[in-house]
Scaffold this active site. Structure first.
Site, PDB file in Angstrom:
ATOM      1  CG  HIS A 224     -45.216  15.911 -18.737  1.00 53.22           C
ATOM      2  ND1 HIS A 224     -44.633  16.248 -19.943  1.00 53.22           N
ATOM      3  CD2 HIS A 224     -46.452  15.444 -19.037  1.00 53.22           C
ATOM      4  CE1 HIS A 224     -45.474  16.001 -20.921  1.00 53.22           C
ATOM      5  NE2 HIS A 224     -46.587  15.512 -20.407  1.00 53.22           N
ATOM      6  CE  LYS A 226     -44.648  11.495 -20.933  1.00 55.39           C
ATOM      7  NZ  LYS A 226     -44.851  12.946 -21.094  1.00 55.39           N
ATOM      8  CG  ASP A 231     -28.401  -3.610 -14.740  1.00 52.56           C
ATOM      9  OD1 ASP A 231     -28.976  -3.603 -13.633  1.00 52.56           O
ATOM     10  OD2 ASP A 231     -28.387  -4.600 -15.494  1.00 52.56           O
ATOM     11  CG  HIS A 404     -47.930  12.469 -27.088  1.00 51.28           C
ATOM     12  ND1 HIS A 404     -47.150  11.799 -26.168  1.00 51.28           N
ATOM     13  CD2 HIS A 404     -48.581  13.431 -26.385  1.00 51.28           C
ATOM     14  CE1 HIS A 404     -47.336  12.309 -24.972  1.00 51.28           C
ATOM     15  NE2 HIS A 404     -48.196  13.303 -25.068  1.00 51.28           N
ATOM     16  CE  LYS A 406     -44.455  15.039 -25.203  1.00 49.55           C
ATOM     17  NZ  LYS A 406     -45.732  15.536 -25.519  1.00 49.55           N
ATOM     18  CG  ASP A 411     -28.568  24.225 -39.340  1.00 45.64           C
ATOM     19  OD1 ASP A 411     -29.659  24.527 -39.849  1.00 45.64           O
ATOM     20  OD2 ASP A 411     -27.747  25.073 -38.950  1.00 45.64           O
TER      21      ASP A 411
END
Length: 486
Positions: A224, A226, A231, A404, A406, A411
């Site tokens: 899952h 991404k 380089d 979508h 996350k 603070d």
């Protein structure tokens, strides 16, 4: 003949109950949360054959024998690499803010390295901006490009990224692409894999779905993450898959997907590179440890550099670390805590931490999409609303599409962004990545994004919520009971 039939019947009944007893004993002997164990037992006793088959298929974490052996074999070299990296003392942060210190210390103790400093970050909220920046970085790449995605959906700007990646491979850049088999099924059924391989790109189908091996490896264990590394200096991660939202799931009835990505320059690319190398070795058996950071191009001297810790999860990585990180973040909050997630099915511990934060005076907000592409998760999420509202948590329902993103902001200084949903699958099962960023400037940028989400959301009214129909309450409780399995 009757005697034979009777004997066979009794043996079948005996075998049936022995099978149920054996699976029950296995569930009880496994160290798992009580709600999860109870949910599995309920399924097995109500629908015995279905429940047993389901448990054997997806009830336990099976990476598969070959991958498990590779995971064990890679750790000596990985541990040596991490130990050698510690010699680059100039990249590691020696101090953290008071709100971030507990989380960074946890990650250092469990992963073996401290957070890295001297990074430059840019938050990106528009898919077009992300892909255009990525295409520019690919065109300027000099040595290597590594990518991993859960979903690569052909169409729109995703095809432009593919074309630029193939052009890079043709001019001698070493390109590797790892995609989840289930999430990227449309990609692997298209001409793109062959086109890319012919151009010189190494394309790997991760965690192949094979029903013939359903009892040998857990099929719902997914890659899952991404991540993009270029380089050993530029990196991307966040919630966005390689899809053009104008072409992706347009018939789902939830609107366009709203995502958040971070583009980074600095030693964080090396820290993410070792995660990628572990994934690559587990899947292919090939070792590709990244080189150490190049001190000649790293912006260490810049006082504005961000301090970041990578938090990785999945089989072969520190168990329960992302869950621990979220708990630590919630308990570290003193002023406010803002969370965004598309799928909210928290563990009991995380739910308790969120409610406790609100009850001790922290301003706690959770931003969720009003429409969800998963009916099961949507109903299960609602089962937690009453307890959250009673504790004083503000629940915002985003109306501008499928949110979508996350993210967690504590603070205004400690930020968490990445691929982790606040559900059991992300917390306990999948290969995931989260960045912990200790920086007020980045916190202000993330706060601005979250404020924009809130401006496009509707605040859930606690009084109206308590007046919802009885059938909705029944449905919520039903899905709540099975929430440990979602």
């Amino acid at each position: 003949m009757t005697t034979v039939y009777t004997l066979v019947s009794w043996l079948a009944i005996l075998g049936y109950w022995l099978l149920i007893a054996g699976v029950t004993l296995r569930i009880l002997m496994k160290r798992r949360a009580v709600p999860s164990a109870m949910a599995w037992l309920l399924i097995i006793y109500i629908l015995p054959l279905v429940g047993i088959i389901a448990y054997l298929a997806v009830g336990e974490l099976h990476l598969g024998k070959r991958r498990a052996e590779r995971a064990r074999a890679m750790w000596p070299s990985t541990a040596k690499w991490l130990n050698d990296l510690k010699a680059c003392k100039h990249i590691f942060a020696e101090e953290n803010s008071s709100v971030a210190a507990p989380l960074f210390k946890l990650c250092e103790r469990r992963q073996g390295i401290a957070g890295v400093k001297g990074n430059q970050l840019q938050l990106m909220t528009e898919s077009d901006d992300v892909m255009q920046a990525l295409i520019r970085d690919i065109q300027l790449a000099r040595h290597n490009i590594e990518m991993v995605f859960y979903i690569w959906q052909p169409g729109g700007m995703a095809d432009q990224v593919a074309e630029s990646l193939m052009a890079a491979a043709r001019r001698g850049i070493h390109c590797r692409l790892m995609l989840d088999s289930a999430g990227s099924v449309a990609f692997f059924r298209s001409p793109w894999p062959e086109l890319m391989r012919n151009a010189g790109i190494e394309v790997v189908e991760a965690l192949k779905v094979n029903l013939m091996r359903v009892f040998l490896r857990r099929m719902d264990l997914r890659q899952h993450r991404k991540m993009i590394m270029i380089d050993n200096y530029i990196a991307y991660t966040g919630s966005m898959n390689m899809v053009d939202p104008r072409y992706f799931k347009q018939d789902a009835g939830v609107g366009q997907w709203i995502d958040l990505m971070a583009r980074m320059e600095g030693p964080i690319a090396t820290a993410m590179g070792i995660i990628y190398s572990c994934d690559w070795e587990i899947e292919t058996g090939k070792r590709i440890l990244p080189p150490p950071p190049d001190v000649n191009i790293m912006p260490f001297e810049q006082a504005s550099g961000h301090t970041i810790h990578t938090i990785a999860s999945g089989p072969g990585f520190p168990e329960d670390l992302i869950h621990q990180a979220l708990l630590t973040a919630a308990y570290s909050a003193h002023e406010y805590l803002i969370m965004t997630t598309p799928y909210f099915v928290p563990s009991d511990d995380l739910l308790h931490a969120i409610c406790t934060a609100a009850q001790r005076g922290v301003d706690v907000s959770i931003i969720l999409p009003r429409k969800n592409d998963s009916m099961l998760v949507g109903w299960a999420s609602r089962a937690f609303f009453t307890e959250l509202l009673a504790a004083g948590v503000k629940i915002y329902q985003f109306e501008g599409g499928l949110l979508h993103t996350k993210s967690v902001l504590v603070d205004g200084e400690l930020s968490l962004v990445g691929t982790v949903n606040l559900d059991m699958r992300s917390l306990w099962l999948n290969f995931e990545i989260t960045l912990a960023i200790d920086d007020k400037g980045f916190g202000a940028d993330l706060a601005a994004v979250q404020d924009d989400y809130i401006s496009r959301s509707r605040l859930l009214d606690a009084r109206l919520w308590l007046k919802r129909p009885l059938w909705q309450r029944v449905a919520e409780r039903l899905f709540y009971f099975f929430s440990p399995l979602l």
